[in-house]
Design an enzyme around this catalytic site. Structure first.
Site, PDB file in Angstrom:
ATOM      1  N   SER A  96       0.810  -1.207   0.000  1.00  8.91           N
ATOM      2  CA  SER A  96       0.000   0.000   0.000  1.00  8.91           C
ATOM      3  C   SER A  96       0.850   1.267   0.000  1.00  8.91           C
ATOM      4  O   SER A  96       1.543   1.544  -0.964  1.00  8.91           O
ATOM      5  CB  SER A  96      -0.966  -0.030   1.185  1.00  8.91           C
ATOM      6  OG  SER A  96      -1.934   0.971   1.075  1.00  8.91           O
ATOM      7  N   ASP A 233      -2.251   6.068  -3.540  1.00  8.50           N
ATOM      8  CA  ASP A 233      -1.087   5.433  -2.937  1.00  8.50           C
ATOM      9  C   ASP A 233      -0.608   4.306  -3.857  1.00  8.50           C
ATOM     10  O   ASP A 233      -1.010   4.235  -5.017  1.00  8.50           O
ATOM     11  CB  ASP A 233      -1.419   4.921  -1.534  1.00  8.50           C
ATOM     12  CG  ASP A 233      -2.568   3.925  -1.527  1.00  8.50           C
ATOM     13  OD1 ASP A 233      -3.317   3.860  -2.521  1.00  8.50           O
ATOM     14  OD2 ASP A 233      -2.713   3.187  -0.532  1.00  8.50           O
ATOM     15  N   ASP A 235      -1.148   1.062  -4.204  1.00  8.52           N
ATOM     16  CA  ASP A 235      -2.080   0.096  -4.793  1.00  8.52           C
ATOM     17  C   ASP A 235      -3.423   0.719  -5.131  1.00  8.52           C
ATOM     18  O   ASP A 235      -4.355   0.027  -5.527  1.00  8.52           O
ATOM     19  CB  ASP A 235      -2.274  -1.103  -3.867  1.00  8.52           C
ATOM     20  CG  ASP A 235      -2.924  -0.733  -2.543  1.00  8.52           C
ATOM     21  OD1 ASP A 235      -2.737   0.422  -2.086  1.00  8.52           O
ATOM     22  OD2 ASP A 235      -3.603  -1.586  -1.943  1.00  8.52           O
ATOM     23  N   ASP A 237      -5.840   1.932  -3.392  1.00  8.90           N
ATOM     24  CA  ASP A 237      -7.057   1.737  -2.602  1.00  8.90           C
ATOM     25  C   ASP A 237      -7.418   3.012  -1.850  1.00  8.90           C
ATOM     26  O   ASP A 237      -8.467   3.090  -1.222  1.00  8.90           O
ATOM     27  CB  ASP A 237      -6.911   0.553  -1.628  1.00  8.90           C
ATOM     28  CG  ASP A 237      -5.853   0.771  -0.559  1.00  8.90           C
ATOM     29  OD1 ASP A 237      -4.989   1.653  -0.721  1.00  8.90           O
ATOM     30  OD2 ASP A 237      -5.886   0.028   0.450  1.00  8.90           O
TER      31      ASP A 237
END
Length: 449
Positions: A96, A233, A235, A237
């Protein structure tokens, strides 16, 4: 926290605790836990992703699990693909917003929600026992590759509609969002200007999308006279937003605005957030028919509350949003589309942000070895209740004490060796005084733990 899993899956420095051997065994443990079926696997852009992904897939195949490898993919795409392909689970290889030397493994359920702590504990039990299912040679799982980006964009366009087009600056942080977010915005008929969109594992900015890390995005929005800046960020999410005047919109403000827009879009109902969310959300959504429910920190806790009891929207004051009408996976890419729809319906973001009440929020991170966290929290809980004149207590995740004009949350991090303090007050003077007292209390507790 378990031995391997924290509040957001496994996150460790690569080739220290997180090795190919561990990834292999996580795959074997997940395959044993599932007993059969199909798993979708995707990864973010970190240099270690391919190594860990291949090891994990080998473990799944050895347990007789069929695998759909979607390659470089933001976490939201993994969650979407699980439902698209009717898989029993999904895995994202990602850390992340952590620095590039980290990577991680996060597991998702068939409904797009992350594995709960109870499910992760079962995986850890299998992992520790080493009692893995071993499929015979003629029942080893099959592997195929797929690219669900087209289906994702098509589905998103069925839910988000714009009457006008806008200039959008996108900063995907050299992460997996580079592969999807700009394309969705373009399909919404927006003019897209991309920053940091080469999907490399060598990140040129801090991956957490905050005011400091998004300074280049803010400058570009002003220079290009854009309508909005969107950032993700590693990834994708999470979402960070810069308004049409080039100002970073605080997380609490964006959380309130999008929660209010979801109430306008889908009707009155429950807004699920976490114990570290402030009063602004309650004050903003109440007139729109929203009822705020707080739960533990982490997207899985928010998704679990939505899955169990329903709700219009769920989000954390970290840019992690869950739209249950779309999916139970946190999705910064779909969130970006919704921000544009909100602007299209309600007006410029800089004007909308003025409607949200603003209070003084302070945060502190205090180093705390993981092995001291439990004892330190016992001391903090006891002494905080004695030291502060509070009216309400929430202890579902750490300790939150509050009254009508301030609140303080003491909470151990689930991903780092730190103790977190988050607080809010109506004045700067009160907030500073509370933080000085809270920091002194926490440091003393850690010393004695």
């Amino acid at each position: 926290m378990g031995r391997y899993f924290g509040t957001s899956g496994i996150r460790e420095v690569v080739n220290e605790r997180l090795t190919p051997e561990l990834a292999l065994n996580i795959g074997r443990a997940l395959g044993t836990y599932l007993g059969g079926g199909t798993v979708v696997v995707g990864m973010d852009t970190r240099t270690s992703g391919e190594m860990l992904k291949r090891a994990l897939i080998s473990g799944l195949l050895s347990a007789g699990i069929d695998v759909i490898d979607i390659g470089l993919a933001p976490t939201p795409l993994t969650g979407f693909a699980i439902k698209l392909y009717g898989a029993e689970a999904g895995v994202t290889i990602t850390a992340s917003h952590n620095p590039p030397e980290y990577n991680g493994i996060k597991v998702w359920q068939a409904n797009g929600m992350a594995y709960t702590p109870e499910m992760e504990n079962e995986l850890e039990g299998i992992l520790e026992s080493g009692n893995f299912k071993k499929a015979p040679w003629n029942e080893i799982g099959s592997l195929r590759k797929a690219d669900p980006r087209g289906e994702y964009i098509e589905a998103a366009l069925e839910m988000v509609h714009l009457d006008d087009s806008y200039t959008v600056v996108l900063d995907t942080g050299n992460g997996a969002g580079s592969l999807l977010s700009p394309y969705l915005q373009r399909e919404l008929s927006n003019r897209v200007i991309s920053l940091n969109s080469h999907p490399s594992g060598f990140f040129v900015r801090e991956l957490e999308p905050n005011a400091e890390s998004l300074s280049a995005l803010a400058k570009t929005v002003r220079a290009m006279k854009a309508d909005v800046g969107i950032a993700h960020d590693g990834d994708a999410d999470r979402i960070g937003v810069v308004d049409d005047e080039g100002n970073f919109v605080e997380y609490e403000v964006m959380l309130s605005l999008i929660a209010g827009y979801m109430l306008r879009k889908f009707g009155k109902g429950r807004i699920v957030t976490t114990v570290d969310a402030g009063f602004a959300l309650d004050d903003y959504v109440r007139p729109l028919g929203g009822v705020v429910i707080r739960t533990r920190v982490g997207d899985v806790a928010v998704a679990d509350e939505l899955a169990r009891h329903g709700g219009v929207f769920g989000g954390e004051p970290s840019g992690t949003w869950i739209m249950p009408e779309w999916n139970l996976t946190p999705d910064g890419i779909f969130a970006g589309a919704l921000v544009l729809e909100m602007i299209d319906r309600l007006g410029p973001l800089s004007e909308l942000a003025k409607e949200v009440p603003r209070y003084v929020t302070l945060r502190a991170k205090i180093p705390c070895p993981n092995e001291k966290k439990a004892r330190a929290m016992e001391i903090i809980a006891r002494e905080a209740l004695q030291s502060f004149d509070y009216e309400r207590l929430i202890d579902i995740d750490g300790v939150r004490i509050e009254n009508s004009d301030w609140w303080i949350l003491f909470r151990p991090s689930g991903t780092e060796p730190i103790m977190r303090i988050t607080l809010e007050a109506h004045t700067e003077e009160k907030a500073r005084a509370l933080m000085e007292k809270a920091e002194r209390l926490v440091r003393g507790a850690i010393e004695r733990a």
